[in-house]
Design an enzyme around this catalytic site. Structure first.
Site, PDB file in Angstrom:
ATOM      1  N   LYS A   1      -0.914  -9.360   3.286  1.00  0.00           N
ATOM      2  CA  LYS A   1      -0.144  -8.844   4.434  1.00  0.00           C
ATOM      3  C   LYS A   1      -1.043  -7.892   5.222  1.00  0.00           C
ATOM      4  CE  LYS A   1       3.099  -5.524   4.108  1.00  0.00           C
ATOM      5  NZ  LYS A   1       2.482  -4.502   5.002  1.00  0.00           N
TER       6      LYS A   1
ATOM      7  N   ASP B   1       0.843  -1.207   0.000  1.00  0.00           N
ATOM      8  CA  ASP B   1       0.000   0.000   0.000  1.00  0.00           C
ATOM      9  C   ASP B   1       0.876   1.255   0.000  1.00  0.00           C
ATOM     10  OD1 ASP B   1       0.864  -0.007   2.632  1.00  0.00           O
ATOM     11  OD2 ASP B   1      -1.137   0.244   3.515  1.00  0.00           O
ATOM     12  N   SER B   2       2.212   1.054   0.000  1.00  0.00           N
ATOM     13  CA  SER B   2       3.147   2.163  -0.227  1.00  0.00           C
ATOM     14  C   SER B   2       2.859   2.833  -1.564  1.00  0.00           C
ATOM     15  CB  SER B   2       4.593   1.654  -0.196  1.00  0.00           C
ATOM     16  OG  SER B   2       4.751   0.529  -1.052  1.00  0.00           O
TER      17      SER B   2
ATOM     18  N   GLU C   1      -1.054  -5.264   8.875  1.00  0.00           N
ATOM     19  CA  GLU C   1      -0.268  -4.622   9.942  1.00  0.00           C
ATOM     20  C   GLU C   1      -0.881  -4.910  11.311  1.00  0.00           C
ATOM     21  OE1 GLU C   1       0.269  -0.444   9.124  1.00  0.00           O
ATOM     22  OE2 GLU C   1       1.039  -0.827   7.107  1.00  0.00           O
TER      23      GLU C   1
ATOM     24  N   ASP D   1      -1.201  -6.301  -0.130  1.00  0.00           N
ATOM     25  CA  ASP D   1      -1.165  -5.585   1.148  1.00  0.00           C
ATOM     26  C   ASP D   1      -2.568  -5.069   1.483  1.00  0.00           C
ATOM     27  OD1 ASP D   1       0.093  -4.538   3.329  1.00  0.00           O
ATOM     28  OD2 ASP D   1       1.166  -2.965   2.249  1.00  0.00           O
TER      29      ASP D   1
ATOM     30  N   GLU E   1       9.553  -3.645  10.565  1.00  0.00           N
ATOM     31  CA  GLU E   1       9.915  -2.356   9.954  1.00  0.00           C
ATOM     32  C   GLU E   1      10.426  -1.367  11.010  1.00  0.00           C
ATOM     33  OE1 GLU E   1       7.133  -0.794   7.135  1.00  0.00           O
ATOM     34  OE2 GLU E   1       8.185   1.122   6.980  1.00  0.00           O
TER      35      GLU E   1
HETATM   36  O1  KIV Z   1       3.507  -1.014   1.679  1.00  0.00           O
HETATM   37  C1  KIV Z   1       4.655  -1.483   1.604  1.00  0.00           C
HETATM   38  O2  KIV Z   1       5.347  -1.354   0.581  1.00  0.00           O
HETATM   39  C2  KIV Z   1       5.157  -2.195   2.756  1.00  0.00           C
HETATM   40  C3  KIV Z   1       6.604  -2.575   2.782  1.00  0.00           C
HETATM   41  C4  KIV Z   1       7.433  -1.371   2.952  1.00  0.00           C
HETATM   42  C5  KIV Z   1       6.899  -3.596   3.779  1.00  0.00           C
HETATM   43  O3  KIV Z   1       4.432  -2.450   3.661  1.00  0.00           O
END
Ligand code: KIV
Length: 262
Positions: free
Chosen positions: A110, A42-43, A112, A81, A179
């Site tokens: 993934k 989600d970056s 958090e 994510d 992280e």
């Molecule tokens: O969103 C993302 O790219 C991430 C990574 C930096 C682990 O969560």
């Protein structure tokens, strides 16, 4: 790369290499480089959409990019994510949204958070959805931290993070991203878990590393954390190319006879 192949790396003491990707073009380049795990992070809210943080990224946007990556990936394990508010409200909502990632072509998701999301993890894994955890400086909690700050420096907080890691492992995650935490804490967590840890700003002792693709390629330079190592300077190359193109069109040098039809 399957989930069992991924987790076996820890027993085989082989480092896991993970990068983010958001589209088909870069997915192919990542695979050509021999990298076998791609996180559709989600970056993308920051590096693709230009937002200050990841909080406004939606499920629809994540599914769109997951489809692009999964559609292009031939061998790589693709992890989607879960964006902010796609899993926080209830286990039922979390399971439904995780399922949508798998329908879009991802193999895993993934999420958090630590012990507080363990019930979501258990609900997902119980129906066969592989889940990767994410602890430490979790960007979806940026407002709670008051900025992107290293987590787990004090021993009390370090202990909470270690317990969170154990709670996630017990709930069934196949790996955990760590992280922006001290390298010593990442080492302890890595040694105490049987599943792999993937570090980003967590030192060299993790079982693998992950970086945001545009950071490692030197494409995104608005905010460069200490843990980022740019392995290329593609923004500088792009600027140079675009300035030369502009100049050559202005000077009548492009297109030349080579680029013209007759
Ligand atoms: O969103 C993302 O790219 C991430 C990574 C930096 C682990 O969560």
């Amino acid at each position: 790369m399957t989930i069992p192949e991924f987790t076996r790396h820890k027993q085989d003491k082989k480092k896991l290499i993970v990068v983010t990707a958001y589209d088909a073009l870069f997915t192919r380049i990542v695979e050509q480089a021999g990298i076998e795990t791609i996180l559709v992070g989600d970056s993308l809210g920051v590096v693709v959409q230009g937002k200050a943080n990841t909080l406004s990224v939606t499920m629809a946007e994540m599914l769109y990019h997951t489809k692009l990556v999964a559609g292009a990936a031939q061998r790589a394990l693709v992890i989607g994510d879960m964006p902010f508010m796609s899993y926080q409200a209830s286990s039922e909502e979390a399971v439904r949204n995780a399922g949508r990632f798998l329908q879009a072509g991802a193999t895993a998701v993934k999420m958090e958070g630590g012990a507080v999301v363990a019930d979501r993890v258990a609900a997902m894994t119980s129906i066969g959805i592989p889940v990767m955890g994410h602890l430490g400086m979790t960007p979806q909690s940026v407002h709670r931290y008051g900025g992107y700050k290293v987590q787990g420096k004090e021993s009390d907080h370090a202990r909470v993070l270690l317990n969170d890691a154990k709670a996630l492992e017990a709930a069934g995650v196949f790996a955990i991203v760590l992280e922006a935490i001290p390298a010593e804490l990442a080492k302890t967590i890595t040694e105490q878990l049987t599943i792999p840890t993937i570090g980003i700003g967590a030192g060299p002792h993790c079982d693998g590393q992950v970086l945001v693709l545009y950071d490692l390629l030197g494409l995104f330079d608005e905010f460069v954390p200490k843990f980022v190592k740019p392995y290329a300077h593609l923004k500088a190359d792009a600027l140079q190319a675009l300035r030369r193109y502009k100049e050559e069109v202005e000077q009548g040098k492009f297109p030349s006879d080579t680029e013209s039809y007759h």
